[in-house]
Motif scaffolding. Structure first.
Motif, short mmCIF file in Angstrom:
data_model
loop_
_atom_site.label_atom_id
_atom_site.label_comp_id
_atom_site.label_asym_id
_atom_site.label_seq_id
_atom_site.Cartn_x
_atom_site.Cartn_y
_atom_site.Cartn_z
N ARG A 1 0.83 -1.22 0.00
CA ARG A 1 0.00 0.00 0.00
C ARG A 1 0.85 1.25 0.00
N GLU B 1 -4.59 9.00 4.24
CA GLU B 1 -4.65 9.05 5.71
C GLU B 1 -5.06 10.46 6.10
N TYR C 1 -2.00 8.29 14.16
CA TYR C 1 -1.39 7.53 13.06
C TYR C 1 -1.02 6.09 13.41
N ARG D 1 8.02 1.52 3.40
CA ARG D 1 7.88 2.96 3.62
C ARG D 1 9.23 3.56 4.01
#
Ligand code: GLU
Length: 487
Positions: A9, A45, A190, A208
């Motif tokens: 993702r 997000e 988060y 990431r």
């Protein structure tokens, strides 16, 4: 190691424009999913209500589209998963894995100050872990509203085999105390939301930036607490500038975001190539720097992604741009140049399609961006303003030889019946040289260039004259002769 069950993702926060670092991370995820026939999920997000903006959502989506980064699921919106987040918070509280903390900002500051004085790791000291109902009631009566913290296991080594960095170990005592997962207004944070959303979407591999290394440890603790399957993790290095500073919008302005590149007409292929190659090396040939994304898909592997910092260098990017212009057909460049030509009010419509393509092929190989095209092709559709020349160009026409050259050229043009063939132009210039007694070179060609285009720079003279054709060349030479006569 991976197969088609791979699910990765990219979850940018729309609190700013699309950053090059996010693009590079998105690319690595995209490549991995494509290579293994897996699934690539795009999630926004957007839980930070104050900082999330719809203009940034558009910027991110447009940026990905422009770059050719496509996703299989999404864009999902984290803000739509609120009820689910609240449910998991409750579950954690119910299981004793999360608790209410009533500490005020002042109290938290005091804790930090005293830790600093004792040279201890700074962070929350978990003091409200064991509050009684009575204590909680008292705090409530004082008007305090609690945040919710996740109870980290004490002094536990958390580890994962990072797909880029190898075995990573972080002790829970180095994580700054039990992390807040929900604010006093109920908004989740988060580290918590990302775990719930990744788990619920079936994400099994998280690639990431290395700025999330500590978050990963906290997230692993959450996965373990919730008894959920921990995904694989890989952390790519951050992008630094040539001064070894973190590339940031605040410090480095437009170059950190994607908008500048779109607006200035960079080729997305060049940006994609440059960003992939910043940390990934072509297997079997580390000197190969130019490639297309389609070429990389079947051979992409995280094994070839380096953990050393990536360095962003605009000059280097421009080299990639030039190389990609060379690889792009004139047809394609012409098509992409249209909006840029229109914006500058430049139209090549008086030329046939073959001539237009010839014009583009003449300038294409030296280009960095599409926005340079209008200036470079202007000569083909705009008559130069002779009364407004730059000093160098003016001097060129003032040279005593210029009059002789341009008058002779006028005569020769009157005797010609076509200039369409390059050979005809070559013969013409040859004659011009022999009849004026001036050798072929700057002395002979610059006055001609200035007369035709108003500048000494520009595309190859022979090609330029052959594309302009006899009519236009004659007209411009006549104009310059009249201009010089009346001066
Ligand atoms: N929203 C986070 C960010 O933009 C996502 C980080 C992650 O990939 O977990 O940094």
């Amino acid at each position: 190691m991976f197969d088609s069950s791979l699910k990765v993702r990219i979850p940018p926060s729309p609190t700013g424009p699309l950053h090059l670092g996010t693009v590079r991370t998105a690319l690595y995820n995209f490549l991995l999913a494509k290579k293994h026939g897996g699934t690539f999920v795009f999630r926004l997000e957007d839980t930070d209500r104050e900082r999330s903006k719809s203009e940034y959502v558009s910027d991110i989506i447009n940026g990905f589209r422009w770059l050719g980064i496509t996703w299989d699921e999404g864009p999902l919106r984290q803000s739509e998963h609120k009820a689910r987040h609240q449910m998991v918070v409750k579950q954690l509280i119910g299981e004793g894995l999360a608790y209410e903390c009533f500490c005020t900002t002042e109290e938290l500051n005091e804790i930090r100050q005293s830790q600093r004085a004792q040279n201890l790791v700074e962070g929350y000291d978990n003091r409200h872990r064991g509050l009684t109902e009575e204590q909680k009631k008292n705090f409530r009566e004082q008007g305090r509203k609690p945040v919710i913290r996740f109870r980290l296991p004490d002094n536990k080594e958390l580890f994962w085999d990072d797909l880029i960095r190898g075995r990573m170990t972080v002790n829970t005592s180095d994580l700054g105390g039990d992390p807040v997962i929900a604010k006093d207004n109920g908004d989740v944070l988060y580290n918590f939301a990302v775990v719930v959303d990744d788990n619920d979407a079936g994400i099994n591999c998280v690639i990431r930036g290395e700025d999330h290394l500590h978050n990963t440890a906290k997230q692993i603790a959450l996965y373990e607490g919730l008894n959920w399957k921990v995904p694989k993790f890989g952390h790519v290095s951050l992008i630094l500038t040539t001064n070894r500073e973190k590339l940031s919008k605040r410090k480095h302005g437009d170059i950190a975001g994607i908008t500048k590149y779109i607006n200035e007409g960079y080729l997305p292929e060049a940006i994609v190539n440059y960003l992939i190659g910043m940390s990934w090396t072509y297997p079997g040939d580390d000197s190969k720097e130019i490639f297309t994304i389609d070429e990389v898909i079947p051979i992409f592997s995280l094994d070839n992604v380096s953990k050393s910092s990536a360095v962003y260098d605009l000059g280097k990017l421009h080299w990639f741009c030039k190389e990609h212009f060379k690889l792009t057909s004139s047809e394609e460049v012409l098509k992409r140049a249209e909006p840029f030509l229109e914006k500058e009010n430049i139209s090549l419509n008086e030329y046939s399609i073959e001539e237009k393509l010839k014009i583009i092929s003449l300038i294409k190989d030296g280009l960095i961006t599409l926005s340079e095209i209008p200036q470079q092709v202007k000569v083909f559709c705009k008559i130069p303003d002779l009364s407004n020349l730059e000093i160098k160009e003016k001097e060129c026409l003032d040279d005593p030889n210029a009059k002789l050259i341009l008058e002779k050229l006028k005569d020769l043009l009157n005797e010609s019946d076509s200039l369409n063939e390059e050979q005809q132009v070559k013969d013409l210039l040859e004659k011009l040289s022999s009849e004026t007694g001036i050798k072929k070179g700057k002395k002979l060609f610059w006055p001609v260039r200035v007369a035709i285009s108003g500048t000494v720079h520009g595309p190859d003279l022979t090609s330029m004259l052959s594309i302009l054709g006899l009519g236009r060349v004659k007209d411009r030479i006549e104009r310059v002769n009249n201009f010089l006569m009346n001066e």
